[in-house]
Design a protein around this motif. Structure first.
Motif, PDB file in Angstrom:
ATOM      1  N   SER A   1       0.811  -1.224   0.000  1.00 27.39           N
ATOM      2  CA  SER A   1       0.000   0.000   0.000  1.00 27.39           C
ATOM      3  C   SER A   1       0.839   1.266   0.000  1.00 27.39           C
ATOM      4  CB  SER A   1      -0.865   0.019   1.247  1.00 27.39           C
ATOM      5  OG  SER A   1      -0.010   0.086   2.386  1.00 27.39           O
ATOM      6  N   GLY A   2       2.131   1.096   0.264  1.00 25.33           N
ATOM      7  CA  GLY A   2       2.969   2.288   0.415  1.00 25.33           C
ATOM      8  C   GLY A   2       2.960   2.836   1.822  1.00 25.33           C
ATOM      9  N   PHE A   3       2.149   2.253   2.696  1.00 27.16           N
ATOM     10  CA  PHE A   3       2.084   2.733   4.076  1.00 27.16           C
ATOM     11  C   PHE A   3       3.124   2.006   4.929  1.00 27.16           C
ATOM     12  CE2 PHE A   3       0.073   2.136   8.355  1.00 27.16           C
ATOM     13  CZ  PHE A   3       0.300   3.427   8.798  1.00 27.16           C
ATOM     14  N   ASN A   4       3.872   2.780   5.717  1.00 30.28           N
ATOM     15  CA  ASN A   4       4.910   2.198   6.582  1.00 30.28           C
ATOM     16  C   ASN A   4       4.501   2.321   8.041  1.00 30.28           C
ATOM     17  OD1 ASN A   4       6.379   2.180   4.173  1.00 30.28           O
ATOM     18  ND2 ASN A   4       7.235   4.209   4.618  1.00 30.28           N
ATOM     19  N   PHE A   5       4.733   1.259   8.769  1.00 27.05           N
ATOM     20  CA  PHE A   5       4.399   1.316  10.200  1.00 27.05           C
ATOM     21  C   PHE A   5       5.271   0.328  10.959  1.00 27.05           C
ATOM     22  CE2 PHE A   5       1.462  -0.027  13.767  1.00 27.05           C
ATOM     23  CZ  PHE A   5       1.603   1.144  14.495  1.00 27.05           C
ATOM     24  N   ASP A   6       5.994   0.861  11.945  1.00 28.70           N
ATOM     25  CA  ASP A   6       6.813  -0.005  12.802  1.00 28.70           C
ATOM     26  C   ASP A   6       6.179  -0.092  14.168  1.00 28.70           C
ATOM     27  OD1 ASP A   6       9.125  -0.959  11.363  1.00 28.70           O
ATOM     28  OD2 ASP A   6       9.592   1.182  11.075  1.00 28.70           O
ATOM     29  N   LEU A   7       6.147  -1.299  14.693  1.00 28.16           N
ATOM     30  CA  LEU A   7       5.463  -1.513  15.966  1.00 28.16           C
ATOM     31  C   LEU A   7       6.408  -2.174  16.961  1.00 28.16           C
ATOM     32  CD1 LEU A   7       2.828  -1.358  17.532  1.00 28.16           C
ATOM     33  CD2 LEU A   7       2.079  -3.463  16.425  1.00 28.16           C
ATOM     34  N   TYR A   8       6.471  -1.609  18.155  1.00 29.96           N
ATOM     35  CA  TYR A   8       7.376  -2.125  19.185  1.00 29.96           C
ATOM     36  C   TYR A   8       6.610  -2.460  20.458  1.00 29.96           C
ATOM     37  CZ  TYR A   8      10.672   0.323  16.161  1.00 29.96           C
ATOM     38  OH  TYR A   8      11.384   0.769  15.079  1.00 29.96           O
ATOM     39  N   LEU A   9       7.169  -3.388  21.189  1.00 32.67           N
ATOM     40  CA  LEU A   9       6.601  -3.721  22.498  1.00 32.67           C
ATOM     41  C   LEU A   9       7.438  -3.048  23.580  1.00 32.67           C
ATOM     42  CD1 LEU A   9       4.680  -5.470  24.261  1.00 32.67           C
ATOM     43  CD2 LEU A   9       6.473  -7.194  24.286  1.00 32.67           C
ATOM     44  N   HIS A  10       6.768  -2.386  24.529  1.00 32.10           N
ATOM     45  CA  HIS A  10       7.476  -1.806  25.671  1.00 32.10           C
ATOM     46  C   HIS A  10       6.845  -2.361  26.937  1.00 32.10           C
ATOM     47  CE1 HIS A  10       9.608   1.370  27.973  1.00 32.10           C
ATOM     48  NE2 HIS A  10       8.566   1.215  28.779  1.00 32.10           N
ATOM     49  N   THR A  11       7.655  -3.022  27.754  1.00 31.23           N
ATOM     50  CA  THR A  11       7.082  -3.521  29.005  1.00 31.23           C
ATOM     51  C   THR A  11       7.370  -2.527  30.117  1.00 31.23           C
ATOM     52  OG1 THR A  11       9.068  -4.842  29.229  1.00 31.23           O
ATOM     53  CG2 THR A  11       7.101  -5.973  28.516  1.00 31.23           C
ATOM     54  N   SER A  12       6.314  -2.214  30.824  1.00 26.29           N
ATOM     55  CA  SER A  12       6.376  -1.174  31.855  1.00 26.29           C
ATOM     56  C   SER A  12       7.137  -1.665  33.072  1.00 26.29           C
ATOM     57  CB  SER A  12       4.943  -0.784  32.210  1.00 26.29           C
ATOM     58  OG  SER A  12       4.830  -0.455  33.558  1.00 26.29           O
ATOM     59  N   ALA A  13       7.447  -0.714  33.957  1.00 27.41           N
ATOM     60  CA  ALA A  13       8.138  -1.087  35.183  1.00 27.41           C
ATOM     61  C   ALA A  13       7.152  -1.384  36.302  1.00 27.41           C
ATOM     62  CB  ALA A  13       9.105   0.012  35.596  1.00 27.41           C
ATOM     63  N   GLY A  14       5.861  -1.255  36.016  1.00 28.94           N
ATOM     64  CA  GLY A  14       4.882  -1.698  36.991  1.00 28.94           C
ATOM     65  C   GLY A  14       4.353  -0.642  37.921  1.00 28.94           C
ATOM     66  N   ARG A  15       3.761   0.399  37.335  1.00 26.84           N
ATOM     67  CA  ARG A  15       3.085   1.394  38.166  1.00 26.84           C
ATOM     68  C   ARG A  15       1.706   1.645  37.577  1.00 26.84           C
ATOM     69  NH1 ARG A  15       4.430   3.050  42.990  1.00 26.84           N
ATOM     70  NH2 ARG A  15       3.785   5.173  42.574  1.00 26.84           N
ATOM     71  N   TYR A  16       0.726   1.738  38.460  1.00 24.22           N
ATOM     72  CA  TYR A  16      -0.645   1.983  38.019  1.00 24.22           C
ATOM     73  C   TYR A  16      -0.736   3.278  37.214  1.00 24.22           C
ATOM     74  CZ  TYR A  16      -5.637   3.174  38.603  1.00 24.22           C
ATOM     75  OH  TYR A  16      -6.933   3.547  38.414  1.00 24.22           O
ATOM     76  N   ILE A  17      -0.015   4.308  37.655  1.00 26.89           N
ATOM     77  CA  ILE A  17      -0.144   5.603  36.999  1.00 26.89           C
ATOM     78  C   ILE A  17       0.338   5.546  35.547  1.00 26.89           C
ATOM     79  CG2 ILE A  17       2.092   6.513  37.761  1.00 26.89           C
ATOM     80  CD1 ILE A  17      -1.221   8.458  37.425  1.00 26.89           C
ATOM     81  N   CYS A  18       1.162   4.564  35.223  1.00 29.55           N
ATOM     82  CA  CYS A  18       1.611   4.438  33.830  1.00 29.55           C
ATOM     83  C   CYS A  18       0.453   4.152  32.890  1.00 29.55           C
ATOM     84  CB  CYS A  18       2.651   3.328  33.688  1.00 29.55           C
ATOM     85  SG  CYS A  18       4.212   3.745  34.446  1.00 29.55           S
TER      86      CYS A  18
END
Ligand SMILES: Cc1cc2nc3c(=O)[nH]c(=O)nc-3n(C[C@H](O)[C@H](O)[C@H](O)COP(=O)(O)O)c2cc1C
Ligand code: SF4
Ligand code: SF4
Ligand code: SF4
Ligand code: FES
Lengths: 831, 423
Positions: free
Chosen positions: B154-171
């Protein structure tokens, strides 16, 4: 101008500030913690709540934080709505849950923002019955004390230290109600501006260790407005004394110079004043012993008379650290042809060169505060963090000017610190540092260039050539150098407010010329460059205004002429000349008379040493690096043998009939004499009110209303036969008086109206420090190029009067114009 | 009854790419790539999809605030909020572990709709299995040309990453999440400006809940009309409802929005366990107001729950029975909130520990009647708008409603100087 309605009353205001600042500027009281005029709003403390109504019909309104609200036309708010008042009281109550309430032993006490705000908000009784959370304190070095339990977590310290001042070794750690502000481990704070934590913190977490060392309360200090003597910028300070010793230096707001802050050198570099190396009485070299021995004042006078009466020729050596008045007095005493600036020849000629460029070049000479507005910065040669620390702080702010265009474009107000910072992230404006070695500003620099001073000058010329091809070209540049010169040139030309910073510290004349050339080249492009030169010392400018000749010529003169004596003013030749030359000078000029407050190598060689007052025991005028004359005032009266240098010298002149009796008695007389001999610096007269200045017919007291212990001090001094230390209630030849005696009441107050002014001086309901009011009188007037133009117009202080405040205080602040320092016009300057 | 989100999910198993495609996966993406970004936004707007992360903001509307076009700041970001630390909430976990490609497809379509070139899945630290599953699914998607450059030609570019949090509710709060992703303290940011214009690294960004994003492929595949048809409410689509507490059959069910509370509680969760009586529930996670017996017949959609004085929130309820002490329960919740306060603003940082302490003394028989006044005052001081973010007002919701519906229980503790539920 827009109209806003506050509690039913309409006000005309400028919509440029947030609602909190606007409300405070109107003279209304609203408590706050996290907002700071220099650091904007972040909305964390929730103390500044007001009620905001949607329209005329809205009865209920909703609570908003004033510091986060833009001011819009027609807005209707309430400060006194019971619900919002209750809310503000509850916030204080919450802040207080963990606060130790140790005011009686807290060094913040008396000028504590938390105390003031608590009283203002009306929270009285503790309902919190649980254990308070406690923290461990850290060792932060010799200057700053840490007492974390007092923290109310307003985040000001960390915002100042990291974001405003660029420090890395301080942070906020942990979360919830355990947030901790400090270093990751014990250790000396690394920032040159760490002392500002003492003032920025609204409670007593960070206090001045040098102050804490002694038993002193803030309201017991006798204070005077002063000027920092530690570099050429001339930051405004307040010096406070107790029991005959200086106890602390604090910053004094000056909206043209240092703003709210000062550097650590300025704040903590005062202790020499209390040193046991101080010279406290005249010393004469004993004939028999060959040693310096204490003598009385009349012996000193006799000594001088002996020389003068024999038609002796006297060589005078001035000082770039001594006031204009003292240097002038010496010059007058010895005669102009015999007076020399007490500075090495190369340094003095460089200073003259810099002044010549400022005076005759096409570039604008900005004030220190104005440098913060520059959108492109080029530092040519100067390591400003070391040579003019507060300039480094200002330049750091300038590096954010260009990126700030983005939030402005997105309608994010510049005071909205959080939003603006999130948007611009680490973005910095064009900023170039060309110095021989690493500097602490490198972290904000777009590019740095490291080379020897001459090569830095070459780069400067290359930049000028890139801007204006008529400017001389530079041969043999590497490709990289060419590219950099081009890049810098392009940025400077594209800038709205280009700034070139240079100075004398590398003792390299070509660098100054290069800076001047860049300014000239930019001028050719129909643009105004801003040129800011750092000079060697606090009064280098003032001394150079009086005298062109320097020490190399003095040495020549001494060796070629037969002098009977040399008088050295507040100086140590061994720090200015190679020891051999200093020896030669002292050996060839007859008797050596040294006026100084501290023992040094020169006083050791002297035949007569005159005890003079350092800046805390003298008054006088300094002219800073941009030609701004600023007055400093005597903080306290030392023992009678210690006098201002100019007073001793005036005494010698009178004693020997060189001036008429009572011709030069007080500072006003000296200033008048300077003005008549040097019309070019006549503006120094306007730098501060003269000794006749009164507010409501009263002198301004220098001690607070609450000053305690006078009776016992006097009794103690009497019994110790130290009458000089008795609290002075006699008229003194200054607009200040030392105590509150015979003051019907504090003649004026600095009120919460001055939102832009030192936050510490805002409302203090109970512990009203009368002394603070004089602290904001601007002891300055701009002398920028003054010797060419007739410029100075200082709006006179409006006597505080009539405005009756609901709080019961009959007087307003002395004068808004004085306090904001914005009244000084510099008409002939382009901007 | 259609269950587009969960019908493919079998307990304990994961649908990998092949399974997902076999079941019609990535059809929505193909449909979307044939449209313009604005058209995709329009479809989502028409579907009336509302955010499933708690606040219920209309998703299409949120997207429309992102600047499109050539002069929009770049890169733009799409962030999937998988922090899910709201007590009682475990719906996103099911979606993450069971059907990762549904999320990935939803993210590609959503990214296309706002023309974002980078995406992050922000995952709760404790979701170890989900971390493993997402990583593997991302690798599959990259290999199949579904992520990266020129997606499906399609010509559309998209990179997707996983980020694991450090474990806070406010995140989980979207702006604190953004700060955390930037490597800063997880303090919320001021709004406005909203992330849509100034978000991650100062660039336009969208934060959506995992469940919200999982709805997107189906809307694009089957259209907004279908999406409305599977709902019993003006709000489009289905919702994953959950029940925890002492019911016979705790769990998660995907049901049309607009089912009644009674249906979920009695038919799905099987009612209360033997010997226990229903007393109240928090309808949408710990930071929603209690509902009681009188509310059992309300419709579970955004408006229905709001009219009953609470919020649909995450749609995962915590049930209180008559044998459990409400003071103890609220104390436990406030302990959590006090613990999770980020420490930025005064009311929350210093108000919640005090609240917790008072509840503790009441629970332990040392409370005073004045304490109830302090608690009530606290619910006003920490009301919406008074604090910097929604954590503290959320924390006040169970407390204020408990004081309203179960005040007697509080007073009994104080009068009897003990917890009546403890022997
Ligand atoms: C304290 C707090 C915690 C939150 N935690 C989550 C969370 O874990 N997951 C989530 O999707 N949204 C959470 N939210 C809501 C988000 O801020 C945001 O509204 C949501 O992710 C937007 O997605 P949506 O529009 O798809 O619902 C939380 C909000 C607050 C105030
Ligand atoms: S230490 Fe002082 S400045 Fe820093 S957060 Fe605490 S109260 Fe505020
Ligand atoms: S920058 Fe210079 S004048 Fe200012 S406080 Fe520091 S040493 Fe003093
Ligand atoms: S309410 Fe305030 S302290 Fe609490 S999490 Fe939000 S910003 Fe942090
Ligand atoms: S001063 Fe406004 S919230 Fe702190």
């Amino acid at each position: 101008m827009v109209t806003i309605n506050i509690d039913g009353k309409n006000y005309q205001v400028e919509p440029k500030n947030n609602l909190l600042q606007t409300v405070l500027s109107l003279g209304l009281d609203l408590p706050y913690f996290c907002w700071h005029p220099a650091m904007g709003s972040v909305g964390s403390c929730r103390q500044c709540a007001v009620k905001k109504y949607a329209d005329e019909n809205d009865q209920k309104g909703r609570i908003v934080m004033a510091c986060m609200e833009p001011v819009v036309d027609g807005m209707r708010i309430s400060l006194n709505d019971p619900e919002v008042k209750k809310f503000r009281e509850n916030i204080i109550e919450l802040l207080m849950t963990n606060h130790p309430h140790d005011c009686p032993v807290c060094d913040e006490g008396g000028e504590c923002h938390l105390q003031d705000m608590t009283l203002m908000s009306g929270h009285n009784y503790r309902r919190f019955e649980f254990n308070k959370r406690t923290h461990n304190n850290q060792y932060l070095g010799p200057f700053i004390n840490h007492e974390m339990n007092r923290c109310i977590a307003c985040y000001r310290c960390v915002r100042f230290y990291r974001e405003y001042a660029g420090g890395r070794d301080f942070n906020v750690f942990a979360s919830r109600n355990r947030v901790f502000f400090g270093r990751y481990e014990d250790g000396v704070l690394e920032s040159e501006f760490s002392g500002n934590l003492v003032e920025i913190c609204p409670t007593g977490v960070f206090t001045d260790k040098t102050y804490k060392k002694h038993y002193t309360r803030k309201w017991d200090l006798t204070t005077a407005p002063s000027i920092c003597h530690n570099c050429s910028l001339g930051c405004n300070i307040i010096a406070g004394e107790r029991y005959g010793a200086i106890r602390r230096i604090a910053s004094r707001y000056n909206g043209k110079v240092n703003g709210y802050f000062i550097c650590d050198r300025g704040r903590f570099g005062y202790e020499y004043v209390n040193s046991d190396q101080r010279i406290k009485e005249p010393l004469r070299r004993g004939q028999a012993s060959g040693q310096l021995e204490p003598v009385d004042v009349s012996t000193a006078f006799e000594f001088v008379k002996n020389i003068v009466s024999k038609k002796g020729k006297i060589l005078g050596i001035g000082s770039p650290k001594a006031s204009v008045e003292s240097n002038f007095a010496l010059q007058k005493f010895v005669g102009k042809e015999n007076f020399f600036a007490g500075v090495s020849g190369p340094e003095h000629r460089l200073t003259l060169k810099a002044m010549d460029i400022m005076q005759n070049g096409p570039s604008n000479v900005p004030s220190l505060k104005e440098t913060e507005k520059a959108d492109v910065v080029l530092v040519l040669g100067e390591d400003v963090t070391n040579t003019a620390p507060m300039l480094a702080l200002s330049l750091r702010q300038a590096s954010r000017v260009k990126p700030m265009e983005l939030p402005i474009k997105m309608n994010i107000p510049t005071w909205h610190e959080l939003a603006a910072m999130e948007l611009i992230q680490d973005e910095r404006g064009p900023f170039f540092v060309l110095t021989p070695s690493e500097t602490k500003l490198d972290d904000v620099a777009t590019a740095t260039y490291r080379n020897a001073p001459d090569n830095i000058a070459r780069m400067g010329f290359a930049i000028a050539h890139e801007i204006d091809h008529n400017a001389p070209a530079v041969e043999d540049l590497t490709e990289e150098e060419k590219k950099l010169a081009k890049q810098i040139a392009d940025e400077l030309v594209a800038a709205k407010k280009p700034l070139i910073v240079s100075g004398t510290s590398l003792l390299n004349e070509k660098i100054l010329e290069a800076a001047a050339n860049i300014g000239r080249a930019i001028d050719k492009k129909e643009k105004i460059a801003n040129l800011f030169f750092v000079l060697p010392e606090a009064n280098s400018f003032g001394l150079a205004m009086l005298e062109d000749k320097a020490l190399d010529q003095a040495l020549q003169a001494a060796e070629n002429n037969k002098y009977d004596a040399v008088v050295i003013l507040e100086n140590d030749l061994y720090r200015r000349l190679p020891a051999s030359e200093a020896d030669r000078l002292l050996n060839s000029a007859g008797k050596v008379v040294a006026l100084h407050y501290l023992q040094n190598q020169t006083t050791e060689k002297a035949d007569l040493v005159i005890p003079v007052g350092p800046f805390t025991e003298s008054d006088g005028t300094l002219i800073n690096n941009e030609g701004r004359a600023q007055r400093f005032f005597q903080v306290f009266y030392p023992q009678e043998t210690i006098k201002e240098s100019w007073r001793w010298l005036a005494g010698f002149m009178e004693d020997n009939g060189l001036v008429g009796e009572d011709e030069l008695v007080n500072l006003d007389d000296l200033i008048n004499a300077v003005v008549s001999d040097y019309p070019a610096i006549s503006a120094i007269k306007e730098a501060a009110p003269g000794s006749q200045f009164r507010i409501n017919g009263q002198k301004i007291p220098r001690a607070s209303h609450r000053f305690s212990g006078r009776t016992s001090i006097n009794a103690m001094c009497r019994s110790a036969n130290q009458n000089h230390r008795k609290m002075q209630i006699l008229p003194c030849p200054l607009p200040w008086k030392a105590t509150m005696d015979r003051c019907r009441r504090p003649p004026c107050r600095v009120s919460g109206t001055l939102a832009g002014i030192r936050y510490r001086l805002l409302i203090s309901f109970k512990l009203k420090l009368a002394a603070d009011c004089m602290a904001v009188i601007p002891a300055y007037v701009c002398l920028n190029r003054a010797w060419k133009m007739n410029l100075i117009i200082l709006k006179k202080c409006r006597p505080c009067s009539k405005h009756k405040k609901t709080t019961g205080w009959p007087f307003r602040s002395i004068c808004f114009t004085a306090a904001t320092n914005s009244a000084v016009l510099r008409p002939a300057l382009k901007n | 009854m259609e269950r587009p989100l969960t019908e493919r999910i079998r307990p304990g198993e994961t649908n990998w790419l092949a399974d997902y495609q076999k079941a019609g996966g990535y059809e929505g993406l193909k449909a979307a790539l044939k449209m313009t970004p604005r058209e995709v936004q329009e479809v989502v707007k028409q579907s009336n999809l509302r955010g499933r992360g708690g606040a219920g903001f209309p998703t299409g509307l949120k997207w429309s605030f992102v600047p499109l076009g050539d002069d929009a700041p770049r890169p733009k970001y799409l962030i999937a909020n998988g922090d899910e630390m709201e007590p009682g909430t475990f719906k996103d976990r099911l979606l993450l572990e069971g059907d990762p490609h549904q999320l990935i497809e939803g993210m590609i379509i959503s990214a296309y709709a706002i023309q974002a070139e980078v995406g992050y899945i922000f995952l709760r630290w404790a979701y170890k299995k989900a971390e493993h599953v997402i990583n593997k699914a991302l690798a599959e998607a990259y290999q199949a040309g579904l992520l990266g450059k020129n997606i499906l030609g399609s010509g559309f570019n998209f990179d997707l990453y996983l980020h694991t949090s450090a474990g806070r509710y406010i995140c989980g709060e979207e702006t604190a999440l953004i700060n955390s992703l930037e490597g800063k303290r997880a303090n919320p940011r001021a709004k406005p400006p909203f992330p849509q214009t100034s978000g991650l690294f100062g660039k336009p960004s969208i934060v959506n809940n995992i469940e919200t994003l999982c709805n997107v492929p189906h809307i694009l595949h089957h259209g907004p009309d279908w999406y409305h048809s599977i709902s019993h409410s003006v709000d489009g689509g289905t919702k994953i409802f959950g029940v925890s507490g002492k019911v016979k059959n705790p769990g998660l069910w995907e049901l049309p929005l607009g089912v009644t509370l009674r249906e979920v509680l009695e038919e799905k969760a099987g009612g209360m366990r033997e010997g226990l009586k229903f007393k109240g529930l928090l309808p949408g996670g710990a930071s929603t107001d209690f509902l009681t017996e009188q509310h059992l017949d309300i419709k579970l959609d955004y408006k229905g729950v709001e009219q009953a004085g609470s919020r649909l929130g995450t749609g995962t309820m915590i049930v209180l029975d008559d044998q459990t002490c409400v003071v103890g329960m609220v104390h436990n919740l406030e302990q959590f909130f006090a613990q999770e306060s980020c420490g930025w603003c005064t009311p929350c940082r210093d108000g919640l520990p005090w609240t917790r302490n008072i509840l503790w003394t009441i629970e332990n028989g040392q409370g005073k009647m004045e304490d109830l006044e302090i608690l009530e005052g606290m619910t006003k001081t920490l009301a919406p708008g008074n604090t910097f973010c929604a954590l503290a007002p959320g924390a006040m919701e169970p407390l204020q409603s408990a004081l309203k519906y179960f005040r007697e229980d509080f007073e009994r503790h104080i009068k009897e100087k003990r917890c009546p539920w403890r022997s």
